[in-house]
Each structure stands twice: as structure tokens, then as C-alpha cells.
Write a protein that holds these residues in place. Sequence first.
Motif, PDB file in Angstrom:
ATOM      1  N   ALA A 192      -5.713  13.125 -23.269  1.00  0.00           N
ATOM      2  CA  ALA A 192      -6.657  14.156 -23.697  1.00  0.00           C
ATOM      3  C   ALA A 192      -5.922  15.401 -24.201  1.00  0.00           C
ATOM      4  CB  ALA A 192      -7.593  14.514 -22.543  1.00  0.00           C
ATOM      5  N   LEU A 193      -4.930  15.856 -23.451  1.00  0.00           N
ATOM      6  CA  LEU A 193      -4.152  17.021 -23.881  1.00  0.00           C
ATOM      7  C   LEU A 193      -3.355  16.733 -25.150  1.00  0.00           C
ATOM      8  CD1 LEU A 193      -2.791  18.230 -20.411  1.00  0.00           C
ATOM      9  CD2 LEU A 193      -4.495  19.382 -21.825  1.00  0.00           C
ATOM     10  N   TYR A 194      -2.750  15.548 -25.182  1.00  0.00           N
ATOM     11  CA  TYR A 194      -1.923  15.167 -26.328  1.00  0.00           C
ATOM     12  C   TYR A 194      -2.756  15.092 -27.612  1.00  0.00           C
ATOM     13  CZ  TYR A 194       1.683  12.538 -28.880  1.00  0.00           C
ATOM     14  OH  TYR A 194       2.623  12.124 -29.787  1.00  0.00           O
ATOM     15  N   SER A 195      -3.970  14.589 -27.491  1.00  0.00           N
ATOM     16  CA  SER A 195      -4.849  14.482 -28.661  1.00  0.00           C
ATOM     17  C   SER A 195      -5.200  15.854 -29.225  1.00  0.00           C
ATOM     18  CB  SER A 195      -6.141  13.743 -28.282  1.00  0.00           C
ATOM     19  OG  SER A 195      -5.856  12.429 -27.837  1.00  0.00           O
ATOM     20  N   MET A 196      -5.232  16.861 -28.357  1.00  0.00           N
ATOM     21  CA  MET A 196      -5.521  18.227 -28.823  1.00  0.00           C
ATOM     22  C   MET A 196      -4.286  18.904 -29.406  1.00  0.00           C
ATOM     23  SD  MET A 196      -8.150  19.804 -25.974  1.00  0.00           S
ATOM     24  CE  MET A 196      -7.093  19.458 -24.547  1.00  0.00           C
ATOM     25  N   ILE A 197      -3.124  18.642 -28.823  1.00  0.00           N
ATOM     26  CA  ILE A 197      -1.916  19.380 -29.203  1.00  0.00           C
ATOM     27  C   ILE A 197      -1.209  18.784 -30.420  1.00  0.00           C
ATOM     28  CG2 ILE A 197       0.417  20.018 -28.409  1.00  0.00           C
ATOM     29  CD1 ILE A 197      -0.769  20.275 -25.585  1.00  0.00           C
ATOM     30  N   LEU A 198      -1.109  17.437 -30.476  1.00  0.00           N
ATOM     31  CA  LEU A 198      -0.297  16.820 -31.535  1.00  0.00           C
ATOM     32  C   LEU A 198      -0.713  17.241 -32.947  1.00  0.00           C
ATOM     33  CD1 LEU A 198       2.035  14.852 -32.155  1.00  0.00           C
ATOM     34  CD2 LEU A 198       0.300  13.074 -32.428  1.00  0.00           C
ATOM     35  N   PRO A 199      -2.026  17.250 -33.303  1.00  0.00           N
ATOM     36  CA  PRO A 199      -2.374  17.647 -34.683  1.00  0.00           C
ATOM     37  C   PRO A 199      -1.904  19.053 -35.046  1.00  0.00           C
ATOM     38  CG  PRO A 199      -4.251  16.594 -33.588  1.00  0.00           C
ATOM     39  CD  PRO A 199      -3.207  16.833 -32.538  1.00  0.00           C
ATOM     40  N   ARG A 200      -1.690  19.909 -34.046  1.00  0.00           N
ATOM     41  CA  ARG A 200      -1.265  21.279 -34.316  1.00  0.00           C
ATOM     42  C   ARG A 200       0.234  21.381 -34.579  1.00  0.00           C
ATOM     43  NH1 ARG A 200      -5.348  24.812 -32.493  1.00  0.00           N
ATOM     44  NH2 ARG A 200      -6.987  23.758 -31.289  1.00  0.00           N
ATOM     45  N   VAL A 201       1.001  20.380 -34.134  1.00  0.00           N
ATOM     46  CA  VAL A 201       2.462  20.481 -34.253  1.00  0.00           C
ATOM     47  C   VAL A 201       3.062  19.422 -35.175  1.00  0.00           C
ATOM     48  CG1 VAL A 201       2.647  21.511 -31.954  1.00  0.00           C
ATOM     49  CG2 VAL A 201       2.876  19.032 -32.203  1.00  0.00           C
ATOM     50  N   TRP A 202       2.311  18.399 -35.548  1.00  0.00           N
ATOM     51  CA  TRP A 202       2.869  17.312 -36.349  1.00  0.00           C
ATOM     52  C   TRP A 202       3.037  17.750 -37.803  1.00  0.00           C
ATOM     53  CZ3 TRP A 202       5.322  13.132 -34.960  1.00  0.00           C
ATOM     54  CH2 TRP A 202       5.594  12.136 -35.916  1.00  0.00           C
ATOM     55  N   ARG A 203       4.217  17.549 -38.357  1.00  0.00           N
ATOM     56  CA  ARG A 203       4.528  17.897 -39.738  1.00  0.00           C
ATOM     57  C   ARG A 203       5.123  16.664 -40.423  1.00  0.00           C
ATOM     58  NH1 ARG A 203       1.900  21.211 -37.871  1.00  0.00           N
ATOM     59  NH2 ARG A 203       2.240  23.470 -37.665  1.00  0.00           N
ATOM     60  N   PRO A 204       4.311  15.882 -41.141  1.00  0.00           N
ATOM     61  CA  PRO A 204       4.805  14.628 -41.732  1.00  0.00           C
ATOM     62  C   PRO A 204       6.064  14.797 -42.579  1.00  0.00           C
ATOM     63  CG  PRO A 204       2.423  14.766 -41.929  1.00  0.00           C
ATOM     64  CD  PRO A 204       2.882  16.096 -41.415  1.00  0.00           C
ATOM     65  N   ILE A 406      11.640   2.719 -34.165  1.00  0.00           N
ATOM     66  CA  ILE A 406      10.798   1.585 -34.586  1.00  0.00           C
ATOM     67  C   ILE A 406       9.670   2.057 -35.509  1.00  0.00           C
ATOM     68  CG2 ILE A 406       9.194  -0.198 -33.780  1.00  0.00           C
ATOM     69  CD1 ILE A 406      11.014  -0.664 -31.415  1.00  0.00           C
ATOM     70  N   PRO A 407       8.969   3.163 -35.190  1.00  0.00           N
ATOM     71  CA  PRO A 407       7.969   3.670 -36.149  1.00  0.00           C
ATOM     72  C   PRO A 407       8.592   4.464 -37.303  1.00  0.00           C
ATOM     73  CG  PRO A 407       7.495   4.357 -33.872  1.00  0.00           C
ATOM     74  CD  PRO A 407       8.902   3.877 -33.903  1.00  0.00           C
ATOM     75  N   ASN A 408       9.932   4.630 -37.266  1.00  0.00           N
ATOM     76  CA  ASN A 408      10.681   5.327 -38.320  1.00  0.00           C
ATOM     77  C   ASN A 408      10.350   6.812 -38.389  1.00  0.00           C
ATOM     78  OD1 ASN A 408      12.710   5.316 -40.182  1.00  0.00           O
ATOM     79  ND2 ASN A 408      11.663   4.005 -41.662  1.00  0.00           N
ATOM     80  N   PHE A 409      10.416   7.485 -37.233  1.00  0.00           N
ATOM     81  CA  PHE A 409      10.252   8.924 -37.175  1.00  0.00           C
ATOM     82  C   PHE A 409      11.629   9.586 -37.143  1.00  0.00           C
ATOM     83  CE2 PHE A 409       6.158   8.027 -34.637  1.00  0.00           C
ATOM     84  CZ  PHE A 409       5.416   7.923 -35.813  1.00  0.00           C
ATOM     85  N   SER A 410      11.658  10.868 -37.522  1.00  0.00           N
ATOM     86  CA  SER A 410      12.887  11.647 -37.426  1.00  0.00           C
ATOM     87  C   SER A 410      13.106  12.078 -35.974  1.00  0.00           C
ATOM     88  CB  SER A 410      12.777  12.888 -38.320  1.00  0.00           C
ATOM     89  OG  SER A 410      11.753  13.739 -37.822  1.00  0.00           O
ATOM     90  N   VAL A 411      14.188  12.801 -35.740  1.00  0.00           N
ATOM     91  CA  VAL A 411      14.450  13.300 -34.387  1.00  0.00           C
ATOM     92  C   VAL A 411      13.328  14.226 -33.926  1.00  0.00           C
ATOM     93  CG1 VAL A 411      15.969  14.767 -33.002  1.00  0.00           C
ATOM     94  CG2 VAL A 411      16.951  13.029 -34.500  1.00  0.00           C
ATOM     95  N   THR A 412      12.892  15.124 -34.806  1.00  0.00           N
ATOM     96  CA  THR A 412      11.794  16.017 -34.425  1.00  0.00           C
ATOM     97  C   THR A 412      10.509  15.233 -34.187  1.00  0.00           C
ATOM     98  OG1 THR A 412      11.256  16.465 -36.750  1.00  0.00           O
ATOM     99  CG2 THR A 412      12.761  17.996 -35.637  1.00  0.00           C
ATOM    100  N   GLY A 413      10.298  14.190 -34.988  1.00  0.00           N
ATOM    101  CA  GLY A 413       9.134  13.337 -34.760  1.00  0.00           C
ATOM    102  C   GLY A 413       9.227  12.622 -33.430  1.00  0.00           C
ATOM    103  N   GLY A 414      10.437  12.172 -33.071  1.00  0.00           N
ATOM    104  CA  GLY A 414      10.633  11.508 -31.782  1.00  0.00           C
ATOM    105  C   GLY A 414      10.323  12.429 -30.616  1.00  0.00           C
ATOM    106  N   LEU A 415      10.717  13.694 -30.737  1.00  0.00           N
ATOM    107  CA  LEU A 415      10.410  14.656 -29.679  1.00  0.00           C
ATOM    108  C   LEU A 415       8.900  14.821 -29.502  1.00  0.00           C
ATOM    109  CD1 LEU A 415      13.077  17.399 -30.507  1.00  0.00           C
ATOM    110  CD2 LEU A 415      13.084  15.882 -28.526  1.00  0.00           C
ATOM    111  N   LYS A 416       8.163  14.661 -30.592  1.00  0.00           N
ATOM    112  CA  LYS A 416       6.707  14.862 -30.532  1.00  0.00           C
ATOM    113  C   LYS A 416       5.945  13.618 -30.089  1.00  0.00           C
ATOM    114  CE  LYS A 416       7.066  18.405 -34.097  1.00  0.00           C
ATOM    115  NZ  LYS A 416       6.818  18.779 -35.517  1.00  0.00           N
ATOM    116  N   VAL A 417       6.568  12.420 -30.193  1.00  0.00           N
ATOM    117  CA  VAL A 417       5.859  11.204 -29.763  1.00  0.00           C
ATOM    118  C   VAL A 417       6.442  10.613 -28.483  1.00  0.00           C
ATOM    119  CG1 VAL A 417       5.146  10.583 -32.106  1.00  0.00           C
ATOM    120  CG2 VAL A 417       7.284   9.660 -31.187  1.00  0.00           C
TER     121      VAL A 417
END
Length: 443
Positions: A192-204, A406-417
Motif C-alpha cells: 500500500a505504501l509502495y503503491s503511493m510512493i513509487l509513482p512520485r520517485v520513478w524516473r524512466p 533481470i527487468p533491466n533497470f539501472s542502479v537507481t531503478g534497482g534502489l527503487k524496486v
Amino acid sequence: MIDILWLALSIAVIVLLIIKVKLHPAISLVLGTLLLGTLTQVSTGELVGVVTGGFGELMAGIGLSVGFGIILGQLMSDSGGARVIARTLVGATSDRFAMFGLAGAAFLLSIPVFYDVTFVILVPLAIAIAKEARKPMPLAVGSVALGAGTAHTMVPPTPNPLAAGEIMNFDVGIMLLVGGIGGFVSVLGGVALYSMILPRVWRPAGDVDGEPAMVEHAGVRREPGFVLALLPLLVPIAIILTGTVWSATVEELPGWAAFVTDKTIALLIGALVAYLVAARGMNRDEMNESAGTAVQSAGLVLLVTGAGGAFGAVIEAAGIGDLIAESVSAFGGNFFVALLACYLVGMAFRVAVGSGTVASITTMTIMASLAPVIGVHPVWVAMACLSGALSLGHLNDSGFWVTAKIPNFSVTGGLKVYTLPEFLASVVALAFTLVGATVFPMG
């Protein structure tokens, strides 16, 4: 109090050996243990005996249990049962609750299956579900990481929570019950918390490196049905919990009941059930190869866990556990502050060494004498330590790279997932622990 300083120095040496010298955590723990014993003037003639005795005592308590649990999980994975469970649970949820379904499936599968294996099994499903439910793909991946990491940290028969009862001397059934409920609550709150926070910090633009590297699973000739796939997990859990509840209602269990409900026998039965279920789609050689893979994985885990037991034995022999307890008592013995300290120590170890197993076992051995002083059941001390060990996995953690690449994210993306969702789950777990220790201290 000089012994507290020696403990801090020994911990610093262990961390440096792991991070800078790149020694295996088990070797680093043993070297740090020998250093602590020497500095605290444990008799030279007795030191090796204390170290090997601590290793052997913990292994006697959980060695076979961990091995049977890992074999059980590997057979569930290789037989296709884990995928059947995941598909069924996720398919039972609506698009609105798809992320909770993914996290719940990861939570259930990671009770017997290692984090990396659970993630590899579920990530293709997570990517497909994200498209179907029109949810962000990183949200689905992070939900899997959250569910799998929480179960692997808090619910037996994974090594960390299984060792908690041995280190702190309480029934593993209580850890199973409290860790299971607390872990499930942490997954729900964390998603629930993650669903609220991730859209605010994710930068494709900066968080994604390319298209996901899809993982192909080797199929089996005949996958088990959902109920059969669950049996290897449910049978030992039901047996252990039966023993825990029964022993709470009588003065002493009958001999046969104490034997059957022992965690080692329960997990042996679970492993045999896993063999029977796997036999529907795998031949004898394939099942033996699966079990062999599990035993190899178990050996590394048990070395680290046993080395943590040796560290704890020297802490006890030197009287440091009592010193820590006396220090807490001198500050008023406030359980809230003490449990928060357990969380922060676990977090510090996780940040420093990366391994959740090392962080969990080391923190619990340090805090093993705390429960009587603060007036709570040791399960709450264990939960606080485990919550901290879940908190901040990052670049020095192998799970981070599996989750990011495996999902091919960057280091910053890995920190967020990986780092962010597990941290949120750990905060919810800490809150559950503090509330639980307040309402049900059982001290």
C-alpha cells in the motif's frame, strides 16, 4: 564496559573483512569471533571449544531443519508447483488488487524457496500482470521483491527466523505464527505504501536501461494441481503449529506427539511430501539432481548461520550479553527503545555487509539476553532484529542485482524496486512488533 568496546571492534573487523578483504562471511565471522574471545580474555585453552561448541549447538538445533526446508523448496520450484501456486494466487485477484496478489504469491513461495529462485519464477508473471492490469512494471517487480524478501526474513523454515528460536530459546512454532502474521501484515502495508510512493520517485529516463530480459522456465512433463503444489508447504507448517498449540494446553506432550511435531521431523515429512508431489512430473534422476542442488545451497547458508552461533557463544562466555542487558536496565528497561535499538543494529549490519542472513544472525546473537530485562517475549526481540535486517539491502547484496538486472533497470531503478519496498515492509514490521509487544508482551 571495556568488553562492549571489544564487541564493537570485533564487529568492525568482521565488516571490514567482508567488504574490503572480500573474505567469505563465514570465515570473517569466525575470525571476528576469535578476536572477540581473545580481547575479552576467554581462556585460550577454552576458546576453540567455545567457538566450535557454539557452531555445533546451533547446527544441532537447525541444521537438518534448514536442509530439509531447502530441499522441499527446491523440489517445489523444479516440479512446477511454485509456478502453479503463483499463477493461481495472482489469477484470483482483480486488476485493482493485482499487486497485492503478486506480493502475496511471492510471500508464500519464499517461505520454502530462496529469494533469487522466487524472483526468477515470478518476474515474467509480474511483467505480464502489469501489462494486463495496466500497472507500472516497476511497481509489479517491486511488489515481488517486497513479498519475497519479507517471507525469507521472517517466516521459518528459512534460516534466519528458524535460528531465532534456537538463539533466544523459544518454540519455533511461535516464530512461525508471529513471523507469518507479522510478515503478511508487512506485505499488505508495504505494498500500500509502495503503491503511493513509487509513482512520485520513478524516473524512466534514468531508472530503465532497456527491455526486460525474460526468463524461460524449463517445463516439467506434468505440473501438480494447486492443492497438491501447496501440500509440501502446508503439511510441516500444520504439524509444527499443532505441536505449539497442543504444548500450550498440557503440561507435557506425549512422547510420540513431541517426536512428530518437532521441527526437524515436520520438515522431513514436508520434504517427503515434496518428493511425492514432484514424482508426478519428474523422474528419479531429476528429483535427485534437484535435491543435490538444494544441498549445495544449504551448505553455504549453514556455514554462515553456524558461524553466527559461534559468535554468540563467545558473547555469552565473555558475559557481554549480560552487560548489554544491564545497560538497557540502567536506562530504565524501556522495551520500546530497546526494540528500536534492535531494529537499528540489524539495519546497520544490513547496510554494512549486504547479507540479510549475516545481519539477522549477528544481531540476534548480540541481543539474545535482552527479552527478560525489558519484560517481553523473545519473539518480539527476534522480530525487531529481523525487521532491521530486512530494511536496507543495496549494491553489496546479490538480491539487489538479481532484482535490478533481470527487468533491466539501472542502479537507481534497482534502489527503487528492491531497497525502497523492502525498507517500507521493514518499517511496517517494526510497527507490528512494537504494537505486538505492547498488547501481548508475554514476558
